[in-house]
Design an enzyme around this catalytic site. Structure first.
Site, mmCIF file in Angstrom:
data_model
loop_
_atom_site.group_PDB
_atom_site.id
_atom_site.type_symbol
_atom_site.label_atom_id
_atom_site.label_comp_id
_atom_site.label_asym_id
_atom_site.label_seq_id
_atom_site.Cartn_x
_atom_site.Cartn_y
_atom_site.Cartn_z
ATOM 1 N N GLY A 15 0.837 -1.210 0.000
ATOM 2 C CA GLY A 15 0.000 0.000 0.000
ATOM 3 C C GLY A 15 0.863 1.248 0.000
ATOM 4 N N SER A 17 1.382 3.243 -2.474
ATOM 5 C CA SER A 17 1.008 4.211 -3.514
ATOM 6 C C SER A 17 0.501 5.532 -2.955
ATOM 7 C CB SER A 17 -0.076 3.594 -4.417
ATOM 8 O OG SER A 17 -1.090 2.996 -3.643
ATOM 9 N N ARG A 18 -0.124 5.456 -1.784
ATOM 10 C CA ARG A 18 -0.812 6.663 -1.281
ATOM 11 C C ARG A 18 -0.657 6.771 0.222
ATOM 12 N NH1 ARG A 18 -6.417 5.807 -1.653
ATOM 13 N NH2 ARG A 18 -6.286 3.635 -2.315
ATOM 14 N N VAL A 67 -2.381 -8.054 -1.899
ATOM 15 C CA VAL A 67 -1.796 -8.780 -0.757
ATOM 16 C C VAL A 67 -2.702 -9.905 -0.248
ATOM 17 C CG1 VAL A 67 -0.311 -6.891 0.027
ATOM 18 C CG2 VAL A 67 -2.640 -7.088 0.954
ATOM 19 N N ASN A 93 1.381 -2.359 5.409
ATOM 20 C CA ASN A 93 0.601 -1.130 5.572
ATOM 21 C C ASN A 93 -0.742 -1.172 4.827
ATOM 22 O OD1 ASN A 93 0.288 2.021 5.759
ATOM 23 N ND2 ASN A 93 0.251 1.531 3.568
ATOM 24 N N TYR A 158 -13.040 -4.143 10.490
ATOM 25 C CA TYR A 158 -11.762 -3.409 10.525
ATOM 26 C C TYR A 158 -11.099 -3.541 11.906
ATOM 27 C CZ TYR A 158 -8.604 0.631 9.930
ATOM 28 O OH TYR A 158 -7.513 1.458 9.854
ATOM 29 N N VAL A 159 -11.898 -3.339 12.953
ATOM 30 C CA VAL A 159 -11.381 -3.440 14.329
ATOM 31 C C VAL A 159 -10.785 -4.840 14.558
ATOM 32 C CG1 VAL A 159 -12.112 -3.597 16.754
ATOM 33 C CG2 VAL A 159 -12.894 -1.683 15.338
ATOM 34 N N LYS A 162 -7.506 -5.272 12.767
ATOM 35 C CA LYS A 162 -6.408 -4.505 13.360
ATOM 36 C C LYS A 162 -5.985 -5.080 14.716
ATOM 37 C CE LYS A 162 -5.859 -1.680 9.980
ATOM 38 N NZ LYS A 162 -4.602 -1.667 9.223
ATOM 39 N N ILE A 191 -5.400 9.968 11.106
ATOM 40 C CA ILE A 191 -4.368 10.518 10.222
ATOM 41 C C ILE A 191 -5.038 11.021 8.932
ATOM 42 C CG2 ILE A 191 -2.153 10.049 9.070
ATOM 43 C CD1 ILE A 191 -1.974 9.503 12.093
HETATM 44 P P1 NAP Z 1 -5.337 4.849 2.027
HETATM 45 O O1 NAP Z 1 -4.914 6.253 1.782
HETATM 46 O O2 NAP Z 1 -6.740 4.443 1.768
HETATM 47 O O3 NAP Z 1 -4.329 3.867 1.230
HETATM 48 C C1 NAP Z 1 -4.531 2.487 1.273
HETATM 49 C C2 NAP Z 1 -3.391 1.800 0.574
HETATM 50 O O4 NAP Z 1 -3.607 0.367 0.638
HETATM 51 C C3 NAP Z 1 -3.288 2.151 -0.899
HETATM 52 O O5 NAP Z 1 -1.924 2.225 -1.220
HETATM 53 C C4 NAP Z 1 -3.932 0.949 -1.600
HETATM 54 O O6 NAP Z 1 -3.428 0.726 -2.907
HETATM 55 C C5 NAP Z 1 -3.494 -0.168 -0.675
HETATM 56 N N1 NAP Z 1 -4.323 -1.368 -0.805
HETATM 57 C C6 NAP Z 1 -5.667 -1.486 -0.612
HETATM 58 N N2 NAP Z 1 -6.057 -2.764 -0.843
HETATM 59 C C7 NAP Z 1 -4.945 -3.458 -1.179
HETATM 60 C C8 NAP Z 1 -4.696 -4.810 -1.547
HETATM 61 N N3 NAP Z 1 -5.668 -5.732 -1.609
HETATM 62 N N4 NAP Z 1 -3.413 -5.175 -1.854
HETATM 63 C C9 NAP Z 1 -2.421 -4.261 -1.813
HETATM 64 N N5 NAP Z 1 -2.593 -2.972 -1.470
HETATM 65 C C10 NAP Z 1 -3.839 -2.578 -1.158
HETATM 66 O O7 NAP Z 1 -5.079 4.439 3.554
HETATM 67 P P2 NAP Z 1 -4.143 5.098 4.672
HETATM 68 O O8 NAP Z 1 -4.973 5.994 5.500
HETATM 69 O O9 NAP Z 1 -2.862 5.572 4.095
HETATM 70 O O10 NAP Z 1 -3.898 3.794 5.568
HETATM 71 C C11 NAP Z 1 -2.709 3.014 5.510
HETATM 72 C C12 NAP Z 1 -2.766 2.006 6.637
HETATM 73 O O11 NAP Z 1 -2.858 2.698 7.891
HETATM 74 C C13 NAP Z 1 -3.980 1.088 6.579
HETATM 75 O O12 NAP Z 1 -3.634 -0.206 6.992
HETATM 76 C C14 NAP Z 1 -4.930 1.713 7.574
HETATM 77 O O13 NAP Z 1 -5.838 0.772 8.092
HETATM 78 C C15 NAP Z 1 -3.970 2.221 8.615
HETATM 79 N N6 NAP Z 1 -4.507 3.277 9.466
HETATM 80 C C16 NAP Z 1 -4.905 4.463 8.934
HETATM 81 C C17 NAP Z 1 -5.420 5.449 9.766
HETATM 82 C C18 NAP Z 1 -5.866 6.789 9.252
HETATM 83 O O14 NAP Z 1 -6.391 7.578 10.063
HETATM 84 N N7 NAP Z 1 -5.690 7.108 7.978
HETATM 85 C C19 NAP Z 1 -5.535 5.207 11.133
HETATM 86 C C20 NAP Z 1 -5.121 3.987 11.647
HETATM 87 C C21 NAP Z 1 -4.603 3.034 10.798
HETATM 88 P P3 NAP Z 1 -4.089 1.463 -4.214
HETATM 89 O O15 NAP Z 1 -3.646 2.900 -4.146
HETATM 90 O O16 NAP Z 1 -3.500 0.758 -5.367
HETATM 91 O O17 NAP Z 1 -5.565 1.320 -4.074
#
Ligand code: NAP
Length: 251
Positions: A15, A17-18, A67, A93, A158-159, A162, A191
Site C-alpha cells: 500500500g 502508492s498513497r 496482498v 501497511n 476493521y477493528v 487490526k 491521520i
Molecule cells: P489509504 O490512503 O486508503 O491507502 C490504502 C493503501 O492500501 C493504498 O496504497 C492501496 O493501494 C493499498 N491497498 C488497498 N487494498 C490493497 C490490496 N488488496 N493489496 C495491496 N494494497 C492494497 O489508507 P491510509 O490511511 O494511508 O492507511 C494506511 C494504513 O494505515 C492502513 O492499513 C490503515 O488501516 C492504517 N490506518 C490508517 C489510519 C488513518 O487515520 N488514515 C488510522 C489507523 C490506521 P491502491 O492505491 O492501489 O488502491
C-alpha cells in the site's frame, strides 16, 4: 548526533502508492533504503511515489500486488528478491475499510477487510521470512490502528483485523526473534489520508474532539516511527505496539 541510517537496506512497503504507505516508502528512502512500493489498483499513484524515491537517489520498484492473493504475494516477493537480492524490512501497511453496524454487515464485507488487512500481512510475512532467515536479519512492521485496541462503532471487521494484526505481531516476534528478526506494530489514531477523507464531517469531528491537540496526524508522523523501528536504534524492541494517536485513546 543520533541518526537513522538504513543504507544498504532493502524494504517492501505494501500500500505504498498513497497516504501513510507513501510517506513510509519515502521516509525509508530518505534514511538510505531501497524500496519496493506495492499497490493494488492505483498505478499512477505508485509511480508518483517511485519518482519521489528516485529523486532521493535510491533504487525503487513499483509492483502491482493484491496482498490478499497468495499466488500474487509469493510471486511478488520472489520478483523483489531477484531485483534487490534480499529483504530486510517489511512494512505491512495495505488496508481498507468497509464500514457498517454488525447487524447490517454483509459476510463479503467482513471477508474482504479481514483478507486484505490481516491475511495480507500474514502472507507477506510468511513469504518474506524465508529471505530474512537466510540473511539472519529482519524488521517487520505492521500498521494496525488505535481502534484495534479501543474498538469502534460500525467497524467490527476493521477493528477485528487490526486487533488481529497485534496478535500476528506478537506471534511473529516470538517465533523469529532467535533469527534476529523483530516484529512490531504501530497503532495510528486519526491521520489525514484518503481513508479518513471519506468519513462524514460528524465522525471526523468526534475523532478530533478526542485528539489532545484537536488536529489530525500527518502520514509522516507514522512514517518516522517506522523508520525508527527499522533502524539499529530499535534492535531491542520487539512484539510491541507503538501508539501514534496524539492522545486520542486517552479521550
Ligand atoms: P489509504 O490512503 O486508503 O491507502 C490504502 C493503501 O492500501 C493504498 O496504497 C492501496 O493501494 C493499498 N491497498 C488497498 N487494498 C490493497 C490490496 N488488496 N493489496 C495491496 N494494497 C492494497 O489508507 P491510509 O490511511 O494511508 O492507511 C494506511 C494504513 O494505515 C492502513 O492499513 C490503515 O488501516 C492504517 N490506518 C490508517 C489510519 C488513518 O487515520 N488514515 C488510522 C489507523 C490506521 P491502491 O492505491 O492501489 O488502491
Amino acid at each position: 548526533m543520533l541518526k537513522i541510517d538504513l543504507s544498504g537496506r532493502k524494504a517492501i512497503v505494501t500500500g505504498g502508492s498513497r497516504g501513510i504507505g507513501r510517506a513510509i516508502a519515502v521516509t525509508l528512502a530518505d534514511c538510505g533504503a531501497d524500496v519496493a512500493v506495492l499497490y493494488a489498483h492505483n498505478k499512477e499513484a505508485a509511480e508518483e511515489t517511485a519518482k519521489m524515491i528516485k529523486e532521493k537517489g535510491r533504487n525503487v520498484i513499483a509492483v502491482k500486488c493484491n496482498v490478499a492473493n497468495e499466488d500474487d504475494v509469493q510471486k511478488t516477493v520472489e520478483d523483489i528478491v531477484k531485483e534487490f537480492g534480499k529483504i530486510d524490512i517489511l512494512v505491512n501497511n495495505a488496508g481498507i475499510t468497509k464500514d457498517g453496524l454488525i447487524m447490517r454487515m454483509e459476510g463479503p464485507d467482513w471477508d474482504k477487510v479481514l483478507e486484505t488487512n490481516l491475511k495480507g500481512a500474514f502472507l507477506m510475512t510468511k513469504y518474506s521470512l524465508k529471505y530474512m532467515i537466510k540473511n539472519r536479519f529482519g524488521r517487520i512492521i505492521n500498521i494496525s490502528s488505535i481502534v484495534g485496541i479501543i474498538g469502534n462503532v460500525g467497524q467490527a471487521n476493521y477493528v477485528s483485523s487490526k486487533a488481529g494484526l497485534i496478535g500476528l505481531t506478537k506471534a511473529t516476534a516470538i517465533e523469529y526473534s532467535s533469527r534476529n528478526i523483530t516484529a512490531n506494530a504501530i497503532a495510528p489514531g486519526f491521520i489525514d489520508t484518503d481513508m479518513t477523507k471519506k468519513l462524514s464531517e460528524k465522525v471526523k469531528e468526534q475523532f478530533l474532539q478526542k485528539v489532545l491537540k484537536r488536529v489530525p496526524g500527518k502520514p509522516e508522523d507514522v512514517a518516522n516511527v517506522v523508520a525508527f523501528l527499522a533502524s539499529p536504534l530499535a534492535s531491542y524492541i520487539t512484539g510491541t505496539t507503538i501508539l501514534v494517536d496524539g492522545g486520542l485513546s486517552l479521550g
